[in-house]
Design a protein around this motif. Structure first.
Motif, mmCIF file in Angstrom:
data_model
loop_
_atom_site.group_PDB
_atom_site.id
_atom_site.type_symbol
_atom_site.label_atom_id
_atom_site.label_comp_id
_atom_site.label_asym_id
_atom_site.label_seq_id
_atom_site.Cartn_x
_atom_site.Cartn_y
_atom_site.Cartn_z
ATOM 1 N N LEU A 131 -5.841 12.389 2.033
ATOM 2 C CA LEU A 131 -7.016 11.549 1.795
ATOM 3 C C LEU A 131 -7.243 11.336 0.304
ATOM 4 O O LEU A 131 -7.586 10.242 -0.140
ATOM 5 N N LEU A 132 -7.067 12.407 -0.467
ATOM 6 C CA LEU A 132 -7.213 12.295 -1.918
ATOM 7 C C LEU A 132 -6.207 11.296 -2.482
ATOM 8 O O LEU A 132 -6.564 10.441 -3.301
ATOM 9 N N MET A 133 -4.956 11.402 -2.041
ATOM 10 C CA MET A 133 -3.920 10.500 -2.543
ATOM 11 C C MET A 133 -4.216 9.054 -2.144
ATOM 12 O O MET A 133 -3.980 8.126 -2.925
ATOM 13 N N PHE A 134 -4.754 8.860 -0.948
ATOM 14 C CA PHE A 134 -5.129 7.514 -0.519
ATOM 15 C C PHE A 134 -6.206 6.956 -1.451
ATOM 16 O O PHE A 134 -6.148 5.799 -1.862
ATOM 17 N N PHE A 135 -7.178 7.794 -1.786
ATOM 18 C CA PHE A 135 -8.249 7.366 -2.692
ATOM 19 C C PHE A 135 -7.696 7.015 -4.068
ATOM 20 O O PHE A 135 -8.039 5.979 -4.654
ATOM 21 N N LEU A 136 -6.822 7.851 -4.599
ATOM 22 C CA LEU A 136 -6.274 7.622 -5.943
ATOM 23 C C LEU A 136 -5.458 6.326 -6.006
ATOM 24 O O LEU A 136 -5.532 5.588 -6.985
ATOM 25 N N LYS A 137 -4.693 6.070 -4.943
ATOM 26 C CA LYS A 137 -3.812 4.896 -4.942
ATOM 27 C C LYS A 137 -4.563 3.607 -4.628
ATOM 28 O O LYS A 137 -4.108 2.516 -4.985
ATOM 29 N N ASN A 138 -5.716 3.723 -3.946
ATOM 30 C CA ASN A 138 -6.422 2.514 -3.495
ATOM 31 C C ASN A 138 -7.839 2.447 -4.040
ATOM 32 O O ASN A 138 -8.732 1.906 -3.391
ATOM 33 N N ASN A 139 -8.029 2.992 -5.222
ATOM 34 C CA ASN A 139 -9.348 2.926 -5.842
ATOM 35 C C ASN A 139 -9.748 1.460 -6.061
ATOM 36 O O ASN A 139 -8.906 0.606 -6.306
ATOM 37 N N TYR A 140 -11.050 1.196 -5.997
ATOM 38 C CA TYR A 140 -11.512 -0.193 -5.995
ATOM 39 C C TYR A 140 -11.341 -0.900 -7.334
ATOM 40 O O TYR A 140 -11.391 -2.130 -7.389
ATOM 41 N N THR A 141 -11.146 -0.176 -8.426
ATOM 42 C CA THR A 141 -10.929 -0.841 -9.719
ATOM 43 C C THR A 141 -9.442 -0.861 -10.072
ATOM 44 O O THR A 141 -8.850 -1.920 -10.277
ATOM 45 N N GLU A 142 -8.854 0.321 -10.107
ATOM 46 C CA GLU A 142 -7.429 0.417 -10.388
ATOM 47 C C GLU A 142 -6.923 1.773 -9.921
ATOM 48 O O GLU A 142 -7.704 2.696 -9.698
ATOM 49 N N GLU A 155 12.056 29.686 8.108
ATOM 50 C CA GLU A 155 10.750 29.417 7.514
ATOM 51 C C GLU A 155 10.457 27.923 7.507
ATOM 52 O O GLU A 155 11.321 27.107 7.213
ATOM 53 N N ARG A 156 9.200 27.590 7.865
ATOM 54 C CA ARG A 156 8.755 26.201 7.863
ATOM 55 C C ARG A 156 8.005 25.899 6.574
ATOM 56 O O ARG A 156 7.132 26.671 6.172
ATOM 57 N N LEU A 157 8.349 24.777 5.929
ATOM 58 C CA LEU A 157 7.689 24.384 4.697
ATOM 59 C C LEU A 157 7.178 22.954 4.827
ATOM 60 O O LEU A 157 7.942 21.994 4.708
ATOM 61 N N PRO A 158 5.882 22.766 5.080
ATOM 62 C CA PRO A 158 5.332 21.413 5.141
ATOM 63 C C PRO A 158 5.258 20.808 3.741
ATOM 64 O O PRO A 158 4.936 21.502 2.769
ATOM 65 N N MET A 159 5.532 19.510 3.641
ATOM 66 C CA MET A 159 5.502 18.825 2.356
ATOM 67 C C MET A 159 4.827 17.466 2.522
ATOM 68 O O MET A 159 4.975 16.816 3.553
ATOM 69 N N LEU A 160 4.084 17.049 1.495
ATOM 70 C CA LEU A 160 3.474 15.727 1.474
ATOM 71 C C LEU A 160 4.408 14.795 0.733
ATOM 72 O O LEU A 160 4.651 14.973 -0.464
ATOM 73 N N ILE A 161 4.937 13.797 1.452
ATOM 74 C CA ILE A 161 5.923 12.910 0.841
ATOM 75 C C ILE A 161 5.437 11.472 0.907
ATOM 76 O O ILE A 161 4.643 11.103 1.772
ATOM 77 N N GLU A 162 5.917 10.656 -0.036
ATOM 78 C CA GLU A 162 5.598 9.235 -0.016
ATOM 79 C C GLU A 162 6.444 8.575 1.061
ATOM 80 O O GLU A 162 7.662 8.756 1.110
ATOM 81 N N SER A 163 5.790 7.808 1.944
ATOM 82 C CA SER A 163 6.472 7.248 3.113
ATOM 83 C C SER A 163 7.638 6.338 2.729
ATOM 84 O O SER A 163 8.705 6.384 3.352
ATOM 85 N N ASN A 164 7.458 5.516 1.727
ATOM 86 C CA ASN A 164 8.477 4.523 1.371
ATOM 87 C C ASN A 164 9.712 5.144 0.718
ATOM 88 O O ASN A 164 10.838 4.717 0.969
ATOM 89 N N MET A 216 0.845 -1.198 0.000
ATOM 90 C CA MET A 216 0.000 0.000 0.000
ATOM 91 C C MET A 216 0.877 1.243 0.000
ATOM 92 O O MET A 216 1.800 1.369 0.804
ATOM 93 N N THR A 217 0.603 2.151 -0.917
ATOM 94 C CA THR A 217 1.323 3.418 -0.958
ATOM 95 C C THR A 217 0.744 4.357 0.092
ATOM 96 O O THR A 217 -0.454 4.612 0.110
ATOM 97 N N SER A 218 1.595 4.847 0.976
ATOM 98 C CA SER A 218 1.128 5.754 2.020
ATOM 99 C C SER A 218 1.917 7.060 1.962
ATOM 100 O O SER A 218 3.015 7.120 1.402
ATOM 101 N N TYR A 219 1.341 8.085 2.560
ATOM 102 C CA TYR A 219 1.949 9.410 2.547
ATOM 103 C C TYR A 219 2.006 9.970 3.958
ATOM 104 O O TYR A 219 1.197 9.607 4.821
ATOM 105 N N LYS A 220 2.945 10.850 4.186
ATOM 106 C CA LYS A 220 3.046 11.547 5.457
ATOM 107 C C LYS A 220 3.488 12.985 5.205
ATOM 108 O O LYS A 220 3.985 13.320 4.121
ATOM 109 N N ILE A 221 3.284 13.816 6.210
ATOM 110 C CA ILE A 221 3.657 15.222 6.088
ATOM 111 C C ILE A 221 4.956 15.451 6.843
ATOM 112 O O ILE A 221 5.083 15.081 8.007
ATOM 113 N N LYS A 222 5.910 16.037 6.156
ATOM 114 C CA LYS A 222 7.198 16.363 6.767
ATOM 115 C C LYS A 222 7.430 17.868 6.621
ATOM 116 O O LYS A 222 7.270 18.422 5.533
#
Length: 427
Positions: free
Chosen positions: A59-70, A15-24, A1-7
């Motif tokens: 949440l959007l990325m989770f949906f895109l990566k784990n859609n029920y068809t592909e 300056e702080r810059l939050p980023m959405l990165i792929e966990s793996n 499963m592809t997962s994401y986290k915020i770093k």
């Protein structure tokens, strides 16, 4: 499963810059990073606001990566002048009602994802190993859908602007963007305005007495072992109660903000402060102001500063007033939250929602009573409260507390009228 986290990245200038990165892989998502920099950061949004938006997009990325068809590849779809189908939008909105922890837990604990179809909320409930699937409140669901909608519209328009020839592809992509935008907007839950008078907002007199007895350094009820923790945490409670400060305001105070001769403290805004080594920087959201420090609190603060704070190894390398136990590093927001969770555990008679914000409400209740005793006109009361709380003079925040206090006083009058009527009838 592809997962994401915020770093959150801390730049050299603070300056702080939050980023959405792929966990793996640790690689930031290209399009979301571009969106964050050009659409969120460029508008001067607070770091917390950007982080919250990225949480929604996770949440959007989770949906895109784990859609029920592909797996859904948005970039490829947009190149084909497509975006999301109506059924996919429905599923996405269902996902926005769920706690992402529940989703990721289910998928990570399942060897094969064929048993859990991400095609509807009801289906997820039925196929989930977790029997009690909780949903977030409608307001949070709405925030998530709006963030996702804004991102998808931006992404679609970005691809649309790169179409070289105006023709059928342009029209199709434009229609796809409008459809997704309108369907997502239509599914944002309608939320009734919250009643600021409902719910427990502050501590009662009995609860305040209990709190002060617990944090007393000599009390057997005190949950902390070390002399430092007892002294610091008692001081924290007094600071929050005496000034009604927010968490970020408290942890943002530097020793240089204290003026022992004037007996004042300055509450200042310091976004992206390079002095602050904390990645999750506590920030002041309100306006800068100078507040008088009561003599007793000033003496306690002086004793803490030049008694035990300076004895911790890392405390000499930074200017922040409140420091972590043992290390002396600047105290974190999570460490402050832990102080309150430990207090709640120490005595179940304290409210379950006891937090720094509860003490902020307690301060406002105390302030209202003092203003009543002094017969201060309502408009003047709002002005004084707004300054002390750091609100804009035109803010309606003061009205919330004034209105609640008026309700309490009105109810007292009703009870007195009722007692007098019954007494007269008996006579």
């Amino acid at each position: 499963m592809t997962s994401y986290k915020i770093k959150t990245i801390v730049m050299s200038d603070g300056e702080r810059l939050p980023m959405l990165i792929e966990s793996n892989t640790g690689i930031p998502d290209y399009w979301i990073t571009l969106y964050s920099i050009t659409q969120l950061r460029s508008r001067g949004l607070a770091v917390k606001t950007i982080e919250q938006t990225l949480q929604h997009l996770k949440l959007l990325m989770f949906f895109l990566k784990n859609n029920y068809t592909e797996e859904i590849n948005l970039e490829k779809r947009l190149e084909d002048a497509k975006l999301l189908s109506l059924s996919e939008v429905e599923i996405l909105c269902d996902i926005c009602k769920l706690h992402i922890e529940d989703l990721t837990k289910e998928y990570s604990s399942t060897n094969t994802q064929t048993n859990i179809k991400l095609n509807s909320l009801e289906n997820f409930r039925n196929t989930s190993n977790t029997k009690n699937i909780n949903t977030v409140d409608p307001k949070s669901t709405g925030h998530r859908i709006r963030s996702i909608k804004d991102y998808l519209v931006w992404l679609g328009n970005t691809f649309l602007s790169n179409v070289e020839d105006f023709g059928l592809k342009t029209l199709s992509l434009n229609d796809a963007i409008k459809t997704v935008k309108s369907t997502l907007e239509a599914r944002i839950p309608k939320v009734q305005s919250s009643d600021p008078l409902s719910g427990k907002r502050s501590l009662s007199e009995e609860e305040l007495k209990l709190l002060f007895s617990i944090i007393d350094k000599d009390s057997k009820k005190n949950p902390w072992k070390s002399s430092f923790a007892k002294t610091r945490n008692e001081l924290i409670i007094f600071w929050l109660y005496e000034f009604g400060l927010r968490r970020g305001e408290l942890l943002n105070i530097k020793m240089s903000d204290l003026n022992f001769q004037e007996e004042t403290v300055s509450i200042l805004r310091r976004p992206d402060d390079s002095d602050d080594s904390r990645t999750n920087q506590p920030v002041v959201k309100t306006q800068a102001r100078k507040l008088a420090i009561p003599k007793n609190l000033l003496d306690l603060t002086y004793s803490y500063l030049f008694g035990i704070r300076e004895s911790l190894p890392e405390s000499v390398y930074h200017p922040y007033l409140f420091v972590a136990d043992k290390s002396g590093l600047p105290m974190s927001l999570s460490a402050l939250n832990k102080v309150f969770s430990e207090l709640r555990k120490a005595n179940p008679n304290l409210p379950q929602n006891f937090s720094p914000h509860i003490l902020r409400h307690s301060w406002n209740d105390k302030f209202s009573k003092i203003m009543d005793a002094k017969n201060i006109p309502e408009e003047r009361e709002k002005q004084i409260r707004s300054y002390l709380m750091g609100w804009s003079p035109t803010s309606n925040s003061a009205h919330t507390y004034t209105k609640r206090h008026i309700e309490e006083e009105a109810n007292k009058v009703i009870l007195e009228m009722s007692d007098n009527s019954i007494k007269a009838k008996k006579e």
